[in-house]
Scaffold this motif. Structure first.
Motif, PDB file in Angstrom:
ATOM      1  N   LEU A 232       0.820  -1.207   0.000  1.00 35.32           N
ATOM      2  CA  LEU A 232       0.000   0.000   0.000  1.00 35.32           C
ATOM      3  C   LEU A 232       0.854   1.258   0.000  1.00 35.32           C
ATOM      4  CD1 LEU A 232      -3.048   0.725   0.075  1.00 35.32           C
ATOM      5  CD2 LEU A 232      -2.807   0.995   2.531  1.00 35.32           C
ATOM      6  N   SER A 233       1.946   1.253   0.766  1.00 31.34           N
ATOM      7  CA  SER A 233       2.788   2.445   0.890  1.00 31.34           C
ATOM      8  C   SER A 233       4.137   2.229   0.222  1.00 31.34           C
ATOM      9  CB  SER A 233       3.009   2.795   2.368  1.00 31.34           C
ATOM     10  OG  SER A 233       3.797   1.803   2.996  1.00 31.34           O
ATOM     11  N   GLY A 234       4.802   3.340  -0.086  1.00 29.11           N
ATOM     12  CA  GLY A 234       6.100   3.268  -0.721  1.00 29.11           C
ATOM     13  C   GLY A 234       7.149   2.636   0.171  1.00 29.11           C
TER      14      GLY A 234
ATOM     15  N   SER B 188       0.458   2.665  -8.027  1.00 24.89           N
ATOM     16  CA  SER B 188       1.206   2.838  -9.270  1.00 24.89           C
ATOM     17  C   SER B 188       0.813   1.779 -10.293  1.00 24.89           C
ATOM     18  CB  SER B 188       2.713   2.781  -9.005  1.00 24.89           C
ATOM     19  OG  SER B 188       3.125   1.467  -8.652  1.00 24.89           O
ATOM     20  N   LEU B 189       0.549   0.548  -9.840  1.00 24.48           N
ATOM     21  CA  LEU B 189       0.125  -0.494 -10.773  1.00 24.48           C
ATOM     22  C   LEU B 189      -1.263  -0.199 -11.324  1.00 24.48           C
ATOM     23  CD1 LEU B 189       0.634  -3.189 -12.163  1.00 24.48           C
ATOM     24  CD2 LEU B 189      -0.311  -4.335 -10.151  1.00 24.48           C
ATOM     25  N   GLU B 190      -2.185   0.223 -10.447  1.00 27.21           N
ATOM     26  CA  GLU B 190      -3.528   0.536 -10.919  1.00 27.21           C
ATOM     27  C   GLU B 190      -3.510   1.740 -11.861  1.00 27.21           C
ATOM     28  OE1 GLU B 190      -6.960  -1.013  -8.221  1.00 27.21           O
ATOM     29  OE2 GLU B 190      -5.915   0.578  -7.128  1.00 27.21           O
ATOM     30  N   HIS B 191      -2.573   2.657 -11.632  1.00 30.58           N
ATOM     31  CA  HIS B 191      -2.432   3.795 -12.549  1.00 30.58           C
ATOM     32  C   HIS B 191      -2.045   3.308 -13.938  1.00 30.58           C
ATOM     33  CE1 HIS B 191      -1.570   7.854 -13.894  1.00 30.58           C
ATOM     34  NE2 HIS B 191      -0.355   7.478 -14.255  1.00 30.58           N
ATOM     35  N   GLN B 192      -1.168   2.333 -14.008  1.00 29.05           N
ATOM     36  CA  GLN B 192      -0.782   1.776 -15.310  1.00 29.05           C
ATOM     37  C   GLN B 192      -1.953   1.039 -15.953  1.00 29.05           C
ATOM     38  OE1 GLN B 192       2.089   2.404 -16.922  1.00 29.05           O
ATOM     39  NE2 GLN B 192       2.516   3.748 -15.178  1.00 29.05           N
TER      40      GLN B 192
ATOM     41  N   ALA C 239      -5.023   1.818 -15.635  1.00 31.33           N
ATOM     42  CA  ALA C 239      -5.926   2.852 -16.146  1.00 31.33           C
ATOM     43  C   ALA C 239      -5.462   3.357 -17.504  1.00 31.33           C
ATOM     44  CB  ALA C 239      -6.021   4.011 -15.156  1.00 31.33           C
ATOM     45  N   LYS C 240      -4.163   3.259 -17.775  1.00 31.97           N
ATOM     46  CA  LYS C 240      -3.612   3.663 -19.065  1.00 31.97           C
ATOM     47  C   LYS C 240      -3.508   2.479 -20.031  1.00 31.97           C
ATOM     48  CE  LYS C 240      -0.889   7.583 -17.415  1.00 31.97           C
ATOM     49  NZ  LYS C 240       0.475   8.211 -17.370  1.00 31.97           N
ATOM     50  N   ASP C 241      -4.138   1.353 -19.655  1.00 30.78           N
ATOM     51  CA  ASP C 241      -4.145   0.152 -20.479  1.00 30.78           C
ATOM     52  C   ASP C 241      -2.726  -0.385 -20.667  1.00 30.78           C
ATOM     53  OD1 ASP C 241      -5.532  -1.827 -21.738  1.00 30.78           O
ATOM     54  OD2 ASP C 241      -5.550  -0.858 -23.695  1.00 30.78           O
ATOM     55  N   ARG C 242      -1.957  -0.367 -19.594  1.00 27.79           N
ATOM     56  CA  ARG C 242      -0.589  -0.866 -19.640  1.00 27.79           C
ATOM     57  C   ARG C 242      -0.364  -1.872 -18.519  1.00 27.79           C
ATOM     58  NH1 ARG C 242       2.243   5.077 -19.582  1.00 27.79           N
ATOM     59  NH2 ARG C 242       1.561   5.829 -21.621  1.00 27.79           N
ATOM     60  N   GLU C 243       0.669  -2.699 -18.704  1.00 29.06           N
ATOM     61  CA  GLU C 243       1.178  -3.597 -17.674  1.00 29.06           C
ATOM     62  C   GLU C 243       0.117  -4.520 -17.100  1.00 29.06           C
ATOM     63  OE1 GLU C 243       3.804  -1.879 -14.770  1.00 29.06           O
ATOM     64  OE2 GLU C 243       4.391  -0.239 -16.119  1.00 29.06           O
ATOM     65  N   TRP C 244      -0.751  -5.008 -17.971  1.00 32.77           N
ATOM     66  CA  TRP C 244      -1.761  -5.953 -17.502  1.00 32.77           C
ATOM     67  C   TRP C 244      -1.102  -7.270 -17.128  1.00 32.77           C
ATOM     68  CZ3 TRP C 244      -6.378  -4.376 -16.233  1.00 32.77           C
ATOM     69  CH2 TRP C 244      -6.898  -3.215 -16.847  1.00 32.77           C
TER      70      TRP C 244
ATOM     71  N   GLY D  75      -7.919  -2.038   1.829  1.00 24.68           N
ATOM     72  CA  GLY D  75      -9.367  -2.066   1.934  1.00 24.68           C
ATOM     73  C   GLY D  75      -9.999  -3.068   0.985  1.00 24.68           C
ATOM     74  N   SER D  76     -11.265  -3.366   1.225  1.00 30.65           N
ATOM     75  CA  SER D  76     -11.952  -4.414   0.465  1.00 30.65           C
ATOM     76  C   SER D  76     -12.055  -4.085  -1.016  1.00 30.65           C
ATOM     77  CB  SER D  76     -13.350  -4.643   1.044  1.00 30.65           C
ATOM     78  OG  SER D  76     -13.268  -5.169   2.346  1.00 30.65           O
ATOM     79  N   ARG D  77     -12.374  -2.829  -1.356  1.00 29.73           N
ATOM     80  CA  ARG D  77     -12.555  -2.493  -2.759  1.00 29.73           C
ATOM     81  C   ARG D  77     -11.248  -2.639  -3.532  1.00 29.73           C
ATOM     82  NH1 ARG D  77     -16.143   1.048  -0.123  1.00 29.73           N
ATOM     83  NH2 ARG D  77     -18.274   1.032  -0.984  1.00 29.73           N
ATOM     84  N   GLN D  78     -10.163  -2.138  -2.955  1.00 28.67           N
ATOM     85  CA  GLN D  78      -8.881  -2.244  -3.649  1.00 28.67           C
ATOM     86  C   GLN D  78      -8.426  -3.699  -3.726  1.00 28.67           C
ATOM     87  OE1 GLN D  78      -5.424  -0.165  -1.916  1.00 28.67           O
ATOM     88  NE2 GLN D  78      -5.096   0.675  -3.954  1.00 28.67           N
ATOM     89  N   MET D  79      -8.630  -4.446  -2.664  1.00 29.71           N
ATOM     90  CA  MET D  79      -8.256  -5.854  -2.691  1.00 29.71           C
ATOM     91  C   MET D  79      -9.080  -6.607  -3.733  1.00 29.71           C
ATOM     92  SD  MET D  79      -6.215  -8.114  -1.216  1.00 29.71           S
ATOM     93  CE  MET D  79      -5.892  -7.887   0.535  1.00 29.71           C
ATOM     94  N   GLU D  80     -10.370  -6.276  -3.834  1.00 29.14           N
ATOM     95  CA  GLU D  80     -11.213  -6.950  -4.837  1.00 29.14           C
ATOM     96  C   GLU D  80     -10.720  -6.668  -6.243  1.00 29.14           C
ATOM     97  OE1 GLU D  80     -13.999  -7.326  -7.931  1.00 29.14           O
ATOM     98  OE2 GLU D  80     -13.854  -5.346  -6.986  1.00 29.14           O
ATOM     99  N   ARG D  81     -10.322  -5.419  -6.499  1.00 27.04           N
ATOM    100  CA  ARG D  81      -9.816  -5.098  -7.835  1.00 27.04           C
ATOM    101  C   ARG D  81      -8.558  -5.903  -8.157  1.00 27.04           C
ATOM    102  NH1 ARG D  81     -11.014   0.241  -6.029  1.00 27.04           N
ATOM    103  NH2 ARG D  81      -8.799   0.737  -5.772  1.00 27.04           N
TER     104      ARG D  81
END
Length: 952
Positions: free
Chosen positions: A398-400, A419-423, A425-430, A446-452
């Protein structure tokens, strides 16, 4: 209810404002304006409970007088459109009393504004609203020029930066939340905009009742009317769509009480009548779920969306737990273990069991380990085994600083989840099937981020290993996902503490991990490591004295000072640094303009980095020692062993690094720790703070806050673990609607209702029951189907629709309004997709119609389903268009193209779907990098057209 508000504006002559008049109004005083030669008298204004001028060191004494200060500012500005002052306004939590609120405001203004060199005119207002509730807030007028012994100088352009305002907004939220926790007040605020929080409400102005009586003198009277307008509009939005309120409330807590709901609605409504209607709308919503009582006898509630998030999380994790696609052979396991032994690393029995667990074929691994049990070491051995088997291993946290510690301890290249979710969102690093994701400190997610994360990995065929301790610091956002997954699936526990050198201290860590905080404190107290002082200030001095004495006695040992709040960290840093200065351990001071204000740094200073920077190779929370420093540049030797050089104009997010918050320390290991206990701690924070050390930990507290060791133990034993909606739902057999369950990616073209199973009567969504009502739905649906079938037959033959048939359809549509507001439209769309359906329903087989209405209601509520449907229809039409072109039917191809154009145009009315489609451009035949919106891109490619329908 604690609310968030912080706004910044400029008081300027261009708007006819006067700095002297503005100051008089905000301070409820009488001031003479020398420029205008008139008095501004607002002594009749009520509600001002504190007023003072706060000036930086070195400012002339006369500027502490309000009239002198602002008349000097006015005299120094010659332009008729001059900017005179910057004003910061922020809301103070009404849960605090006046003394606490004033102290909160003063501390923030001193640290964030005065320490930067600004003169601040602080006024705290404690207005009482028409509802009888306090509406405390502060107005801070700030000077805009640098100030020295000779008075004001040049304007400071850096104070005008947008980045500074953004920093203040976040810093205020952190400052308030820390103080609320310290005061043991169960409330929190969020600095992010409602839009960033995905809450469809308009932010409201913070207004006191006196604003309605003011029409000039620097205050916009229309703000009061605007405030009530926004509140009314927000209330109307909640009444129209109660999910808005439910999504907002469950943003940071999976379940909530009736009081939580009332507080939120009160903030976002105008007047008792609208408040009552909004509360009723939320409680009557099918999205509102009663869960029963918690352990304290309080009724708790949640949203269907929260239950659905948890359901998707559990379904995805279940799928991964059953899948075995990432096996490591016994030979590869033995090789990795042998290489570790050659380096002198021999895994314990528990560590070896965990190693075998995470390297077996199962795609979900869960390791629950107490603090200091060597989790990172075993993951390093597992990394070698995975890489030998051909997998790509990525670390996430979660943290740096947690990512840095994972990478340093295991050799796994690691980054933050954001940073991974940011990529993505740009359709990268799937992800793909080669990936192994190791997620450290998983209990803080949190649950939402873990679910994603879990859902993305499950769909990609990747493996996930979750590592953490659910008893350490809790997730900031809603839920306890890691604990819930660990309870449901096979996992291994590592309880053999290795960090502490002495057995009794390892026992103390195990006591902390299992909630026996009193036993751990008793062990440390018996060995002289718990120290009480008359006050917190004295405890702080004693702590630094002991820290300094140990520093000089054992300079080779690593050490850190820990406490709960940033304010205390600042005080401890300054006190510790003064000790080093007195001992001659620091070079010459250099004044640096850091992000948090001016700081004095010197060679030998400990430094903490406060922001991730990939180019520089530093992360938020990293520590180092300054090797060289100038007003514009620093060279820092990181604790990791390398040196970094940077210009302060490019990276100024630094501060002294002798002390840190407990949150920043999770995952850190040092030889010696020194902890200042404050009332905001609980057992989760105490567990982290008292388990960072190898050799010793010293605990200091003030008897003005804790009467004795017993009171300290009670506070540090408080349970604040987060819950899950499913903790209650599984007891009450609450199910998730099919629309919110995990959806498989479509593998082939299929008919709309293929495989569709209607919900059983006990699981029928409440929304459908309300829409259908108690009336003869079958005859109404049959009537509409017969009229629609007649119209479709005429249109298919290319004949005009006779007037009687048109009227019959219009009448049938009106009757369908009793079934539901969208029922006729939903069925007619289904008939267009499957023409034979209308005749089938007209013959009396109405079950499929009910299925359509249920499915369409779910699709309307879920933008993800709408996005799936859009892509499925688009791909189908594209195949039709290509086939017609191939056959030479240009007329038919143009008609299909027009229908596709209408679909593209429809995205203007559904921005949620367009946003989701941005990450799925390739499925629509668009390039991965698209410089315009999806709808615009599709429309420009096709050209706009008008689709075929039943319109009359």
């Amino acid at each position: 209810m604690a609310i968030y508000h912080l706004s910044v504006k400029v008081i300027s002559r261009a708007t006819g404002a006067s700095a002297v008049a503005s100051a008089a109004y905000r301070s409820a005083s009488r001031l003479h304006d020398e420029r205008l030669d008139r008095d501004h008298d607002f002594t009749n204004k009520s509600g001002v409970v504190h007023s003072e001028i706060m000036a930086p060191d070195g400012a002339p004494e006369e500027l502490s007088d309000r009239a002198t200060l602002w008349n000097t500012v006015e005299a120094g500005e010659k332009r008729k459109d001059a900017q005179l002052s910057r004003e910061v306004e922020f809301a103070i939590p009404r849960e605090m009393d006046q003394a606490q609120g004033i102290a909160l405001a003063r501390d923030f203004v001193q640290r964030e504004m005065v320490d930067r060199g600004m003169v601040a005119d602080l006024n705290v207002h404690w207005d009482i609203g028409p509802d009888g509730l306090a509406k405390p807030h502060a107005h801070v007028m700030l000077t805009m020029r640098e100030v020295g012994e000779e008075g004001f100088g040049a304007k400071v352009r850096d104070w005008n930066r947008t980045e500074l305002v953004e920093h203040w907004r976040e810093a205020w939220a952190d400052h308030v939340n820390e103080r609320l926790a310290q005061l043991d007040i169960d409330a929190r605020i969020d600095h992010r905009s409602l839009e960033d929080q995905s809450i469809d409400l308009e932010p409201q102005h913070k207004i006191g009742p006196a604003a309605g009586r003011m029409a000039g003198e620097g205050l916009e009277a229309e703000r009061l009317e605007d405030h009530h307008r926004i509140a009314r509009e927000n209330g109307d939005k909640i009444i129209a769509d109660p999910r808005i309120a439910l999504d907002a409330i469950t943003h940071q807590q999976a379940t909530f009480t009736q009081q939580d709901l009332a507080k939120f609605i009160h903030r976002h409504s105008d007047g008792k009548d609208q408040f009552d209607r909004a509360v009723s709308a939320v409680q009557a919503s099918p999205e509102f779920v009663a869960l029963g009582q918690d352990g304290r006898g309080q009724d708790r509630f949640t949203s269907r969306e929260m239950i659905a998030v948890e359901d998707r999380l559990h379904r995805a994790s279940e799928g991964m737990a059953q899948r075995r696609a990432h096996g490591v052979s016994e030979l590869e396991q033995r090789r990795a273990l042998a290489r570790a032994e050659q380096r002198g690393l021999v895994l314990s029995g528990e560590q070896k069991a965990a190693f075998e667990h995470v390297t077996e074929g199962r795609d979900l691994g869960v390791v629950v380990g107490y603090a200091g049990t060597g989790k990172s070491a075993l993951l390093g051995v597992a990394r070698e085994a995975w890489e030998d088997a051909g997998y790509r291993v990525q670390g996430l946290a979660l943290s740096g600083i947690a990512a840095e510690n994972l990478e340093g301890g295991s050799g796994i290249a690691s980054r933050t989840i954001a940073s991974l979710e940011h990529q993505w969102a740009k359709d990268r690093e799937w992800l793909d099937a080669r990936d192994v994701l190791v997620i450290d400190e998983a209990g803080m997610i949190g649950s939402r981020q873990m679910e994603r994360l879990i859902s993305a990995a499950e769909k990609a065929g990747a493996k996930v290993v979750l590592v953490g301790d659910p008893e350490q610091l809790q997730a900031i956002e809603a839920g306890a996902a890691f604990r819930s997954i660990a309870e449901r699936h096979s996992h291994v526990e590592i309880t053999q503490v290795r960090r502490q050198h002495e057995e009794w201290q390892r026992d103390a860590t195990r006591h902390l991990a299992t909630g026996r905080t009193g036993e751990a404190l008793g062990a440390y107290e018996a060995r002289g490591m718990v120290h009480g002082a008359e006050s917190r200030d004295q405890a702080r001095e004693d702590l630094v004295e002991r820290w300094d004495r140990e520093r000089m006695a054992e300079p080779g040992k690593s050490r850190i000072i820990l406490t709960h709040t940033n304010d205390e960290v600042r005080d401890l840093n300054l006190t510790a640094r003064e000790r080093l200065r007195q001992a001659g351990a620091l070079g010459e001071d250099v004044t640096v303009k850091a992000e948090r204000g001016e700081r004095s740094f010197a060679t030998g200073d400990r430094l903490m980095f406060l922001k991730n920077d990939r180019g520089l190779g530093v992360k938020n929370g990293m520590l180092g020692e300054i090797e060289q420093v100038s007003p514009t540049q620093m060279t820092v030797r990181l604790d990791a062993g390398r040196s970094v050089v940077f210009d302060l104009k490019d990276y100024a997010q630094v501060d002294h690094g002798y002390a840190a918050t407990i949150h920043k320390s999770q995952g850190v290991t040092v030889d010696r720790a020194h902890v200042l206990a404050t009332p905001g701690l609980d057992r989760h924070g105490a567990y982290v703070a008292l388990s960072r050390h190898r050799d010793s930990v010293q605990i200091h507290y003030g008897r003005d806050e804790f009467e004795d060791l017993g009171k300290l133990t009670r506070v540090l034993s408080r349970e604040r673990a987060k819950d899950m909606a499913s903790d209650f739902a599984k007891r009450r057999d609450i199910h998730v609607p099919p629309s919110m369950q995990t959806k498989d990616q479509p593998q082939r073209q299929r008919r709309m209702f293929e495989g569709f199973k209607p919900a059983s009567p006990t699981r029928q969504p409440a929304v459908l029951a309300r829409e259908i009502g108690q009336f003869d739905q079958q005859s109404t649906i049959e009537r509409h189907a017969r009229a629609a079938a007649d119209v479709l037959r005429m249109k298919d033959r290319g004949l005009p629709v006779p007037a009687p048939q048109r009227q019959a359809l219009l009448d049938a549509r009106e009757a369908m309004g009793g079934v539901g507001p969208h029922a006729a439209k939903d069925l007619e769309r289904a008939y267009m997709r499957e023409p034979g359906l209308a005749s089938e329903i007209a013959s009396g087989r109405t079950q499929r119609a009910i299925q359509v209405l249920q499915l369409e209601a779910e699709v309307r509520a879920d933008p993800r389903l709408r996005a799936d449907r859009f892509i499925e229809r688009w791909q189908s039409l594209e195949r039709q268009r290509s086939a017609l072109h191939f056959e030479g039917d240009m007329t038919g191809a143009r008609q299909v193209k027009d229908r596709m154009g209408a679909m593209a145009k429809s995205l203007e009315r559904d921005p949620q779907v367009e946003s989701l489609l941005r990450t799925r451009r390739v499925e629509l035949g668009l390039p991965a990098e698209l410089g315009r919106g999806i709808g615009e891109g599709l429309s420009q490619y096709l050209g706009l057209g008008r689709g075929r329908g039943l319109g009359l």
